[in-house]
Design a protein around this motif. Structure first.
Motif, PDB file in Angstrom:
ATOM      1  N   GLN A   1       0.954  -1.227  -0.119  1.00 46.09           N
ATOM      2  CA  GLN A   1      -0.018  -0.225   0.219  1.00 46.09           C
ATOM      3  C   GLN A   1       0.655   1.271   0.032  1.00 46.09           C
ATOM      4  OE1 GLN A   1      -0.184  -2.533   2.161  1.00 46.09           O
ATOM      5  NE2 GLN A   1      -2.159  -3.332   1.895  1.00 46.09           N
ATOM      6  N   HIS A   2       2.127   1.154   0.486  1.00 45.93           N
ATOM      7  CA  HIS A   2       2.861   2.314   0.329  1.00 45.93           C
ATOM      8  C   HIS A   2       3.244   2.211  -0.923  1.00 45.93           C
ATOM      9  CE1 HIS A   2       4.183   2.809   4.839  1.00 45.93           C
ATOM     10  NE2 HIS A   2       3.025   2.622   4.882  1.00 45.93           N
ATOM     11  N   ILE A   3       3.759   1.447  -1.707  1.00 47.05           N
ATOM     12  CA  ILE A   3       3.966   1.786  -3.092  1.00 47.05           C
ATOM     13  C   ILE A   3       3.030   2.375  -3.752  1.00 47.05           C
ATOM     14  CG2 ILE A   3       4.881   0.407  -4.948  1.00 47.05           C
ATOM     15  CD1 ILE A   3       6.149  -1.756  -2.932  1.00 47.05           C
ATOM     16  N   THR A   4       1.745   1.735  -3.680  1.00 42.23           N
ATOM     17  CA  THR A   4       0.837   2.228  -4.611  1.00 42.23           C
ATOM     18  C   THR A   4      -0.087   3.312  -4.058  1.00 42.23           C
ATOM     19  OG1 THR A   4      -0.911   0.858  -3.356  1.00 42.23           O
ATOM     20  CG2 THR A   4       0.320  -0.136  -5.390  1.00 42.23           C
ATOM     21  N   GLY A   5       0.313   3.704  -2.928  1.00 39.19           N
ATOM     22  CA  GLY A   5      -0.293   4.868  -2.310  1.00 39.19           C
ATOM     23  C   GLY A   5      -1.855   4.779  -1.928  1.00 39.19           C
ATOM     24  N   ARG A   6      -2.348   3.408  -1.902  1.00 33.00           N
ATOM     25  CA  ARG A   6      -3.719   3.215  -1.438  1.00 33.00           C
ATOM     26  C   ARG A   6      -3.969   2.056  -0.996  1.00 33.00           C
ATOM     27  NH1 ARG A   6      -4.750   2.006  -8.050  1.00 33.00           N
ATOM     28  NH2 ARG A   6      -4.189  -0.290  -8.128  1.00 33.00           N
ATOM     29  N   ALA A   7      -5.160   1.941  -0.246  1.00 30.09           N
ATOM     30  CA  ALA A   7      -5.640   0.830   0.540  1.00 30.09           C
ATOM     31  C   ALA A   7      -7.026   0.533   0.335  1.00 30.09           C
ATOM     32  CB  ALA A   7      -5.071   0.870   2.066  1.00 30.09           C
ATOM     33  N   PHE A   8      -7.432  -0.532   0.389  1.00 35.15           N
ATOM     34  CA  PHE A   8      -9.017  -0.888   0.176  1.00 35.15           C
ATOM     35  C   PHE A   8      -9.393  -1.296   1.493  1.00 35.15           C
ATOM     36  CE2 PHE A   8      -6.884  -1.189  -3.901  1.00 35.15           C
ATOM     37  CZ  PHE A   8      -7.741  -0.463  -4.903  1.00 35.15           C
ATOM     38  N   PHE A   9     -10.719  -0.855   1.900  1.00 35.05           N
ATOM     39  CA  PHE A   9     -11.100  -1.106   3.016  1.00 35.05           C
ATOM     40  C   PHE A   9     -12.800  -1.327   2.936  1.00 35.05           C
ATOM     41  CE2 PHE A   9     -12.859  -0.260   7.358  1.00 35.05           C
ATOM     42  CZ  PHE A   9     -11.995  -1.242   8.262  1.00 35.05           C
ATOM     43  N   ARG A  10     -13.330  -2.366   3.182  1.00 35.13           N
ATOM     44  CA  ARG A  10     -14.780  -2.656   2.775  1.00 35.13           C
ATOM     45  C   ARG A  10     -14.915  -1.783   1.608  1.00 35.13           C
ATOM     46  NH1 ARG A  10     -17.507  -4.751   7.249  1.00 35.13           N
ATOM     47  NH2 ARG A  10     -19.600  -3.884   6.277  1.00 35.13           N
ATOM     48  N   TYR A  11     -15.982  -0.769   1.277  1.00 29.67           N
ATOM     49  CA  TYR A  11     -16.150  -0.213   0.275  1.00 29.67           C
ATOM     50  C   TYR A  11     -15.409   1.029  -0.107  1.00 29.67           C
ATOM     51  CZ  TYR A  11     -20.006  -3.396   1.023  1.00 29.67           C
ATOM     52  OH  TYR A  11     -20.854  -4.406   1.167  1.00 29.67           O
ATOM     53  N   LEU A  12     -14.230   1.267   0.492  1.00 25.74           N
ATOM     54  CA  LEU A  12     -13.557   2.602   0.409  1.00 25.74           C
ATOM     55  C   LEU A  12     -12.226   2.198  -0.296  1.00 25.74           C
ATOM     56  CD1 LEU A  12     -13.939   3.677   4.125  1.00 25.74           C
ATOM     57  CD2 LEU A  12     -15.290   4.699   1.972  1.00 25.74           C
ATOM     58  N   GLU A  13     -11.691   3.299  -0.854  1.00 25.36           N
ATOM     59  CA  GLU A  13     -10.351   3.478  -1.320  1.00 25.36           C
ATOM     60  C   GLU A  13      -9.571   4.567  -0.725  1.00 25.36           C
ATOM     61  OE1 GLU A  13      -7.630   4.241  -5.467  1.00 25.36           O
ATOM     62  OE2 GLU A  13      -9.562   3.068  -5.611  1.00 25.36           O
ATOM     63  N   LEU A  14      -8.761   4.330   0.207  1.00 27.07           N
ATOM     64  CA  LEU A  14      -8.024   5.346   1.130  1.00 27.07           C
ATOM     65  C   LEU A  14      -6.662   5.637   0.533  1.00 27.07           C
ATOM     66  CD1 LEU A  14      -9.124   3.368   4.305  1.00 27.07           C
ATOM     67  CD2 LEU A  14     -10.196   5.637   3.320  1.00 27.07           C
ATOM     68  N   GLN A  15      -6.340   6.646   0.815  1.00 24.64           N
ATOM     69  CA  GLN A  15      -4.812   7.178   0.555  1.00 24.64           C
ATOM     70  C   GLN A  15      -4.074   6.960   1.832  1.00 24.64           C
ATOM     71  OE1 GLN A  15      -4.393  11.458  -1.264  1.00 24.64           O
ATOM     72  NE2 GLN A  15      -6.436  11.372  -1.137  1.00 24.64           N
ATOM     73  N   VAL A  16      -2.832   6.158   1.514  1.00 23.45           N
ATOM     74  CA  VAL A  16      -2.015   5.848   2.481  1.00 23.45           C
ATOM     75  C   VAL A  16      -0.562   6.045   2.238  1.00 23.45           C
ATOM     76  CG1 VAL A  16      -3.541   4.094   3.788  1.00 23.45           C
ATOM     77  CG2 VAL A  16      -2.163   3.377   2.048  1.00 23.45           C
ATOM     78  N   GLY A  17       0.081   5.864   3.335  1.00 23.53           N
ATOM     79  CA  GLY A  17       1.753   5.953   3.164  1.00 23.53           C
ATOM     80  C   GLY A  17       2.462   6.055   4.313  1.00 23.53           C
ATOM     81  N   PRO A  18       3.679   6.475   4.055  1.00 24.53           N
ATOM     82  CA  PRO A  18       4.571   6.461   5.562  1.00 24.53           C
ATOM     83  C   PRO A  18       3.792   7.477   6.484  1.00 24.53           C
ATOM     84  CG  PRO A  18       5.886   6.747   3.504  1.00 24.53           C
ATOM     85  CD  PRO A  18       4.491   6.641   3.172  1.00 24.53           C
ATOM     86  N   GLY A  19       3.945   7.126   7.693  1.00 22.33           N
ATOM     87  CA  GLY A  19       3.304   7.611   8.783  1.00 22.33           C
ATOM     88  C   GLY A  19       2.055   7.368   9.384  1.00 22.33           C
ATOM     89  N   VAL A  20       1.463   6.414   8.641  1.00 20.96           N
ATOM     90  CA  VAL A  20       0.043   5.965   8.987  1.00 20.96           C
ATOM     91  C   VAL A  20      -0.174   4.495   8.878  1.00 20.96           C
ATOM     92  CG1 VAL A  20      -1.023   5.988   6.603  1.00 20.96           C
ATOM     93  CG2 VAL A  20      -2.495   6.553   8.790  1.00 20.96           C
ATOM     94  N   PHE A  21      -0.716   4.149   9.843  1.00 18.13           N
ATOM     95  CA  PHE A  21      -1.108   2.569   9.814  1.00 18.13           C
ATOM     96  C   PHE A  21      -1.977   2.227   8.731  1.00 18.13           C
ATOM     97  CE2 PHE A  21      -3.710  -1.067  11.443  1.00 18.13           C
ATOM     98  CZ  PHE A  21      -2.689  -2.082  11.961  1.00 18.13           C
ATOM     99  N   VAL A  22      -1.477   1.006   8.173  1.00 21.23           N
ATOM    100  CA  VAL A  22      -2.141   0.575   6.851  1.00 21.23           C
ATOM    101  C   VAL A  22      -3.503  -0.246   7.439  1.00 21.23           C
ATOM    102  CG1 VAL A  22      -2.179  -0.989   4.930  1.00 21.23           C
ATOM    103  CG2 VAL A  22      -0.324   0.484   5.225  1.00 21.23           C
ATOM    104  N   PRO A  23      -4.713  -0.023   7.161  1.00 23.58           N
ATOM    105  CA  PRO A  23      -5.829  -0.795   7.366  1.00 23.58           C
ATOM    106  C   PRO A  23      -5.862  -2.340   6.998  1.00 23.58           C
ATOM    107  CG  PRO A  23      -6.519   0.784   5.910  1.00 23.58           C
ATOM    108  CD  PRO A  23      -5.126   1.191   6.190  1.00 23.58           C
ATOM    109  N   ARG A  24      -6.051  -3.156   7.677  1.00 21.36           N
ATOM    110  CA  ARG A  24      -6.156  -4.776   7.733  1.00 21.36           C
ATOM    111  C   ARG A  24      -7.401  -5.150   7.423  1.00 21.36           C
ATOM    112  NH1 ARG A  24      -1.060  -2.439   8.422  1.00 21.36           N
ATOM    113  NH2 ARG A  24       0.610  -4.179   8.924  1.00 21.36           N
ATOM    114  N   PRO A  25      -7.538  -6.279   6.437  1.00 16.57           N
ATOM    115  CA  PRO A  25      -8.807  -6.936   6.469  1.00 16.57           C
ATOM    116  C   PRO A  25      -9.421  -7.459   7.390  1.00 16.57           C
ATOM    117  CG  PRO A  25      -7.136  -7.672   4.800  1.00 16.57           C
ATOM    118  CD  PRO A  25      -6.341  -6.842   5.998  1.00 16.57           C
ATOM    119  N   GLU A  26      -8.784  -7.720   8.697  1.00 20.95           N
ATOM    120  CA  GLU A  26      -9.259  -8.021   9.963  1.00 20.95           C
ATOM    121  C   GLU A  26     -10.200  -7.128  10.405  1.00 20.95           C
ATOM    122  OE1 GLU A  26      -6.134  -8.126   8.947  1.00 20.95           O
ATOM    123  OE2 GLU A  26      -5.177 -10.181   9.274  1.00 20.95           O
TER     124      GLU A  26
END
Length: 288
Positions: free
Chosen positions: A68-93
């Motif tokens: 997710q740091h490489i792509t700059g995005r994380a998917f969570f339920r029905y969302l696409e979020l911006q993520v990167g260094p300094g923030v916890f990457v949301p997990r499927p759990e």
């Protein structure tokens, strides 16, 4: 087989050798990211369009930099979020934790549920609740300045931004200076730091080396923040309101005991995720 699919096969072998947990998925996701197509469209990329940058991002993932740091995005339920260094990457759990919270809110006889998400990180939980419980009003609290900046980006680009109040602050003292909010919330939810400091060496490199330490570790037994959140939830929830809090799968027998009857809690219980592992605890604020 076209050139890109052949390269993806080689990349999968490299990522597997590096210990990446989902080598095929990551190799395909990075190929899709670099070539700006969907994963199911990789076969449509002509050999002449193969982008050598693919091997640059594979090398980064091989070094266990989060996908997710490489792509700059994380998917969570029905969302696409911006993520990167300094923030916890949301997990499927965590999606199962949010699912329980959504069901709880929908079952309440409340026109506009009031929710607080403590340790919001990227804003994933707050945004999912606002999206899937359309009349809810969500307060989201994040201590880290860097993580707060990521959450701010995600909230500001959300169609539900008007119903989300994002504040920078400590989850263990949230809204202690706003008595007008005390005893008013229908639900308190959190994915807090919960890894014991003694388990640092066992944490996956993607988390240990890239997620902020503030979002991972919480005291010798990992429960310091959860203990603090119990007190905050007791102050913020109305009678009958509920708290749902994620924890490590090794803490299932411990966390519900933090929400004691003598402290005004009822129905404290633990719940399993889709992999049948203890994942989150819930409790209800006793009626007056």
């Amino acid at each position: 087989m076209n050139l890109l699919l052949a390269e993806v096969a080689q990349a999968t072998q490299r990522l597997a050798a590096a210990g990446v947990p989902s080598p095929r998925f990551d190799a395909e996701e990075l190929a899709a990211y670099v070539h700006e197509v969907k994963r199911g469209e990789l076969h449509t990329v002509a050999d002449s369009e193969f982008d050598a940058r693919y091997w640059e991002v594979i090398s980064r993932r091989e070094a266990r930099e989060p996908l997710q740091h490489i792509t700059g995005r994380a998917f969570f339920r029905y969302l696409e979020l911006q993520v990167g260094p300094g923030v916890f990457v949301p997990r499927p759990e965590t999606e199962s934790v949010v699912g329980w919270a959504i069901d709880a809110l929908r079952s309440m006889d409340v026109a506009e549920p009031l929710v607080v998400d403590l340790c919001t990180g990227s804003g994933a939980i707050a945004l999912a609740l606002a999206q899937e419980v359309p009349r809810s009003r969500v307060h989201a609290v994040e201590l880290s300045e860097q993580a707060y900046a990521w959450a701010r980006r995600n909230v500001d680009t959300s169609p539900d931004a008007a119903r989300i109040n994002l504040v920078q602050g400590d989850a263990t003292t949230a809204f202690d200076d706003q008595p007008e909010l005390h005893g008013r919330f229908d639900l308190v939810i959190s994915n807090p730091p919960y890894i014991p400091l003694t388990e640092w060496e066992y944490v996956a490199p993607e988390a240990r080396d890239h997620d902020p330490q503030l979002a991972l570790f919480s005291g010798e037994d990992g429960l310091d923040t959860i203990r603090g959140i119990e007190k905050v939830a007791a102050r913020l929830l109305r009678p009958g309101g509920v708290v749902v809090i994620e924890h490590a799968d090794t803490q299932g027998g411990v966390v519900p005991w933090i929400f004691r009857e003598e402290s005004g809690w009822t129905d404290a219980a633990d719940h399993r995720d889709l992999n049948n592992r203890p994942r989150f605890a819930t409790a209800r604020r006793a009626a007056l």
